[in-house]
Design a protein around this motif. Structure first.
Motif, PDB file in Angstrom:
ATOM      1  N   ARG A  22       8.563 -14.228  -7.961  1.00 35.21           N
ATOM      2  CA  ARG A  22       7.120 -14.537  -7.923  1.00 35.21           C
ATOM      3  C   ARG A  22       6.746 -15.587  -6.892  1.00 35.21           C
ATOM      4  O   ARG A  22       5.582 -15.700  -6.518  1.00 35.21           O
ATOM      5  CB  ARG A  22       6.655 -15.008  -9.297  1.00 35.21           C
ATOM      6  N   CYS A  23       7.700 -16.393  -6.463  1.00 27.42           N
ATOM      7  CA  CYS A  23       7.391 -17.493  -5.533  1.00 27.42           C
ATOM      8  C   CYS A  23       6.821 -16.937  -4.231  1.00 27.42           C
ATOM      9  O   CYS A  23       7.454 -16.114  -3.580  1.00 27.42           O
ATOM     10  CB  CYS A  23       8.657 -18.300  -5.244  1.00 27.42           C
ATOM     11  N   PRO A  24       5.614 -17.382  -3.860  1.00 29.83           N
ATOM     12  CA  PRO A  24       4.994 -16.831  -2.651  1.00 29.83           C
ATOM     13  C   PRO A  24       5.735 -17.251  -1.378  1.00 29.83           C
ATOM     14  O   PRO A  24       5.524 -16.659  -0.327  1.00 29.83           O
ATOM     15  CB  PRO A  24       3.584 -17.428  -2.675  1.00 29.83           C
ATOM     16  N   LEU A  49      10.064 -30.885  -9.976  1.00 29.42           N
ATOM     17  CA  LEU A  49      11.396 -31.275  -9.539  1.00 29.42           C
ATOM     18  C   LEU A  49      11.497 -31.180  -8.013  1.00 29.42           C
ATOM     19  O   LEU A  49      12.079 -32.047  -7.359  1.00 29.42           O
ATOM     20  CB  LEU A  49      12.439 -30.359 -10.188  1.00 29.42           C
ATOM     21  N   PHE A  50      10.875 -30.129  -7.454  1.00 32.14           N
ATOM     22  CA  PHE A  50      10.944 -29.966  -6.010  1.00 32.14           C
ATOM     23  C   PHE A  50      10.126 -31.057  -5.312  1.00 32.14           C
ATOM     24  O   PHE A  50      10.470 -31.491  -4.213  1.00 32.14           O
ATOM     25  CB  PHE A  50      10.477 -28.565  -5.600  1.00 32.14           C
ATOM     26  N   ALA A  51       9.046 -31.508  -5.961  1.00 36.14           N
ATOM     27  CA  ALA A  51       8.279 -32.631  -5.403  1.00 36.14           C
ATOM     28  C   ALA A  51       9.125 -33.902  -5.430  1.00 36.14           C
ATOM     29  O   ALA A  51       9.105 -34.702  -4.481  1.00 36.14           O
ATOM     30  CB  ALA A  51       6.992 -32.833  -6.199  1.00 36.14           C
ATOM     31  N   MET A 109       9.893 -24.940   2.301  1.00 40.39           N
ATOM     32  CA  MET A 109       8.669 -24.156   2.390  1.00 40.39           C
ATOM     33  C   MET A 109       7.817 -24.242   1.127  1.00 40.39           C
ATOM     34  O   MET A 109       6.722 -23.673   1.072  1.00 40.39           O
ATOM     35  CB  MET A 109       9.003 -22.669   2.624  1.00 40.39           C
ATOM     36  N   CYS A 110       8.322 -24.918   0.094  1.00 41.01           N
ATOM     37  CA  CYS A 110       7.592 -24.987  -1.173  1.00 41.01           C
ATOM     38  C   CYS A 110       6.196 -25.565  -0.965  1.00 41.01           C
ATOM     39  O   CYS A 110       6.025 -26.605  -0.336  1.00 41.01           O
ATOM     40  CB  CYS A 110       8.373 -25.854  -2.166  1.00 41.01           C
ATOM     41  N   ILE A 111       5.169 -24.858  -1.474  1.00 37.48           N
ATOM     42  CA  ILE A 111       3.794 -25.325  -1.318  1.00 37.48           C
ATOM     43  C   ILE A 111       3.234 -25.888  -2.623  1.00 37.48           C
ATOM     44  O   ILE A 111       2.019 -26.046  -2.787  1.00 37.48           O
ATOM     45  CB  ILE A 111       2.866 -24.190  -0.810  1.00 37.48           C
ATOM     46  N   GLN A 112       4.120 -26.128  -3.607  1.00 37.71           N
ATOM     47  CA  GLN A 112       3.697 -26.774  -4.848  1.00 37.71           C
ATOM     48  C   GLN A 112       2.628 -25.989  -5.593  1.00 37.71           C
ATOM     49  O   GLN A 112       1.730 -26.569  -6.203  1.00 37.71           O
ATOM     50  CB  GLN A 112       3.187 -28.202  -4.532  1.00 37.71           C
ATOM     51  N   CYS A 113       2.763 -24.657  -5.575  1.00 42.16           N
ATOM     52  CA  CYS A 113       1.745 -23.850  -6.239  1.00 42.16           C
ATOM     53  C   CYS A 113       1.959 -23.780  -7.752  1.00 42.16           C
ATOM     54  O   CYS A 113       1.033 -23.488  -8.498  1.00 42.16           O
ATOM     55  CB  CYS A 113       1.723 -22.442  -5.652  1.00 42.16           C
ATOM     56  N   GLY A 114       3.200 -23.970  -8.194  1.00 40.21           N
ATOM     57  CA  GLY A 114       3.473 -23.968  -9.630  1.00 40.21           C
ATOM     58  C   GLY A 114       3.739 -22.609 -10.249  1.00 40.21           C
ATOM     59  O   GLY A 114       3.888 -22.496 -11.465  1.00 40.21           O
ATOM     60  N   CYS A 115       3.809 -21.570  -9.430  1.00 45.01           N
ATOM     61  CA  CYS A 115       4.147 -20.236  -9.946  1.00 45.01           C
ATOM     62  C   CYS A 115       5.472 -20.257 -10.693  1.00 45.01           C
ATOM     63  O   CYS A 115       5.645 -19.544 -11.681  1.00 45.01           O
ATOM     64  CB  CYS A 115       4.300 -19.240  -8.796  1.00 45.01           C
ATOM     65  N   CYS A 116       6.403 -21.056 -10.198  1.00 44.91           N
ATOM     66  CA  CYS A 116       7.741 -21.058 -10.804  1.00 44.91           C
ATOM     67  C   CYS A 116       7.656 -21.546 -12.251  1.00 44.91           C
ATOM     68  O   CYS A 116       8.107 -20.855 -13.163  1.00 44.91           O
ATOM     69  CB  CYS A 116       8.713 -21.899  -9.974  1.00 44.91           C
ATOM     70  N   GLY A 117       7.043 -22.714 -12.454  1.00 47.65           N
ATOM     71  CA  GLY A 117       6.957 -23.241 -13.809  1.00 47.65           C
ATOM     72  C   GLY A 117       6.161 -22.331 -14.722  1.00 47.65           C
ATOM     73  O   GLY A 117       6.492 -22.147 -15.887  1.00 47.65           O
TER      74      GLY A 117
HETATM   75  S1  SF4 Z   1       6.630 -20.940  -6.831  1.00 49.09           S
HETATM   76 FE1  SF4 Z   1       7.701 -21.416  -4.924  1.00 49.09          FE
HETATM   77  S2  SF4 Z   1       6.190 -22.403  -3.610  1.00 49.09           S
HETATM   78 FE2  SF4 Z   1       5.347 -22.394  -5.693  1.00 49.09          FE
HETATM   79  S3  SF4 Z   1       5.939 -24.416  -6.537  1.00 49.09           S
HETATM   80 FE3  SF4 Z   1       7.532 -22.965  -7.119  1.00 49.09          FE
HETATM   81  S4  SF4 Z   1       9.073 -23.079  -5.497  1.00 49.09           S
HETATM   82 FE4  SF4 Z   1       7.205 -24.047  -4.713  1.00 49.09          FE
END
Ligand code: SF4
Ligand code: SF4
Lengths: 339, 195
Positions: free
Chosen positions: B88-90, B58-60, B34-42
């Motif tokens: 925080r991950c949406p 990494l998830f990409a 479900m990761c949308i590559q928003c970057g909240c995690c980093g």
């Molecule tokens: S915060 Fe969640 S959805 Fe956004 S890039 Fe990270 S893992 Fe993916």
């Protein structure tokens, strides 16, 4: 008396001895009875899952299974250590979420004659039990010696308010529980913005420079805010901030002296117990000057020591020993000792 | 951090099912798909500066099937399990559990160049498997001796301080059910290797 099952965790028996001692002094006044799980094992901390998943969950689940079997009158399992609380709560949550995991874990437990049905015990943290079940009024009523004038920085660390699988905390990043408790003891609570930031966890072991930087931030901010001491709920945080503070100072050439105590130690003091009874003196960064300043009687052993004479004494001890004594490890003939 | 374009499917060992494999090996439901590559995690990560890839990147890479790059990354080992990203991950991705999965994959395949972190975990696990309890003194002392020998003299005052304050057991404790625990762990390992 409210009755709960209790999982202490390994650090309570060694590095967090002060947590255990002080915890024992506050249960009576709070009307809490904790029944320890017979023959519990280590929760695996943050290490086992990084090696292999199923054994890690089976390890945790043995404790849940023992708790469920022992449950009589209560099915609430209270943990006081953050990593233990997280592991137990998360494992139960995932066992409910994933049938495959539950089936595999039960198959493993079966090899030891055990079984666990997910959700049969409720895992909670001691602080949340004190706030929710006992209540702050009861805490206030037990206070005989308010900690007036003591400026404290409440520090929870990560693993209690997050990930919070059962939604028990007021906020994931700025929870208020610890602040409220400390205020109920009469202390002056500093608004500490880093209250749920990381202490570095095992980084002091695997990547010391990173760990030291995380510790430096915490003590620098508490110092800047004029806190007399930090107060934590977590054995790992206490260990990192306290025991590694000297090494952190050496690493950065700084001279911070920020003591860090467990919330139960301050509760014990406010409830009228003696400093020694609540484990004061076990910390490496001495908390006694701060406590003495607000008029609390503290034992004076080595308190007259100045930082300079202390450094000289440690240096001498260091020259004598040159290194840590080596402990026995699995496989050594001399490993076993009396419990 | 090295900035470099991630091109899907161009990994040295392109592996279309890697995402599925990682997700399936993770406790509970990983939601990694479900990761949308928003970057909240980093952006929430206290260790991001030390990581060769941010969690998002990494998830990409996982999605792109770049197994070798992923398992050689230091990112999972720099993760301190602070769970900031998780809350925080949406998309509710179980970031920390995915990191654990990657650590165990990399450790099993010895794909990560620095043995310090895997070694620490292994020593910890060996203690727990032998005694049922962890043994802080043994762990720290042996680990520093092996990996940070130069830091040991500096650590001695701390070790002595901990000992004189009764905070370090000199011997590990053994639980009564250590045979029972060993049987449970043996079967768990068997199931894991078999699956
Ligand atoms: S915060 Fe969640 S959805 Fe956004 S890039 Fe990270 S893992 Fe993916
Ligand atoms: S849990 Fe790990 S990846 Fe997530 S923010 Fe914390 S250190 Fe970064």
């Amino acid at each position: 008396m409210s009755h709960y099952l209790y999982y202490p965790g390994c650090s309570m028996e060694s590095s967090a001895a002060a947590y255990r001692e002080s915890l024992e002094t506050v249960l009576g006044p709070l009307g809490i009875r904790l029944e320890e799980i017979d023959d519990w094992n280590c929760c695996g901390a943050t290490e086992y899952v990084g090696i292999s998943l199923l054994p890690a969950y089976a390890l945790i689940a043995r404790n849940l299974a023992l708790a469920a079997r022992q449950a009589d009158g209560t099915r609430t399992l209270v943990a006081a250590c953050s990593a233990c609380y997280l592991n137990l709560a998360k494992a139960d949550h995932y066992l409910q979420e994933s049938r495959t995991l539950a089936a595999n874990v039960n198959s493993a437990l079966g090899a030891g004659g055990l079984a666990y049905r997910a959700g049969s015990v409720t895992v909670r943290h001691l602080l949340e039990v004190i706030i929710t079940d006992v209540g702050l009024d009861a805490v206030r009523a037990a206070v005989s010696r308010p900690l007036s004038g003591l400026r404290v920085a409440p520090y929870l660390g990560c693993m209690v308010p997050r990930p919070d699988p059962d939604h028990r905390w007021t906020d994931h990043e700025r929870p208020r529980e610890l602040d409220l408790l400390l205020a109920a003891l009469g202390a002056e609570v500093v608004d500490y913005p880093l209250k749920t930031e990381c202490c570095g966890g095992h980084m002091t072991q695997i990547s010391p420079a990173i760990g030291f930087e995380l510790i430096r931030r915490l003590i620098a901010e508490a110092t800047r805010l004029g806190a007399d001491l930090m107060v934590t709920v977590c054995p790992m945080c206490q260990m990192n901030v306290d025991a590694f503070q000297g090494e952190t100072n050496r690493h950065f050439g700084t001279h911070y002296r920020m003591p860090i105590l467990f919330y139960t130690q301050l509760m014990g003091l406010a409830f009228g117990r003696e400093a020694r009874e609540v484990g004061i003196g076990r910390e490496l960064v001495d908390a006694r000057p701060a406590l003495a300043r607000i008029g609390l009687p503290v034992p004076s052993t080595a308190a007259e020591e100045t930082p300079e004479t202390k450094a000289a004494r440690i240096e001498a001890a260091h020259r004598r020993r040159q290194a840590l004594p080596m402990p026995p490890m699995p496989g050594d003939a001399r490993e076993e000792g009396p419990r | 951090m090295i900035v470099q374009e991630v091109v899907p499917g161009r990994g040295r060992t392109g592996n279309a099912r890697f995402l599925e494999e990682v997700s399936a090996a993770t406790a509970g439901v990983s939601r990694l798909e479900m990761c949308i590559q928003c970057g909240c995690c980093g952006g929430s990560c206290p260790s991001a500066a030390e990581m060769d890839h941010t969690p998002r990147r990494l998830f990409a890479l996982i999605r792109a099937g770049m197994r070798d790059e992923v398992l050689a990354s230091n990112t999972p080992w720099m993760c301190v399990s602070c769970y900031h990203c998780v809350v925080r991950c949406p998309q509710g991705v179980h970031v920390v559990d995915v990191m654990y999965t990657l650590k165990s994959m990399a450790a099993h395949q010895r794909a990560y160049r620095d043995a310090t972190a895997p070694d620490f975990s292994r020593t910890f696990v060996r203690n727990v498997e032998a005694y049922g309890r962890s043994f802080e003194l043994g762990l720290t002392a042996l680990h520093y001796l092996k990996h940070f020998r130069l830091r040991l003299p500096g650590m001695a005052p701390m070790g002595i301080g901990m000992m004189t304050r009764g905070r370090l057991g000199l011997r590990p404790r053994r639980i009564e059910g250590s045979d029972q625990l060993a049987a449970i762990l043996r079967r768990a390992k068997g199931l894991e290797d078999g699956s």
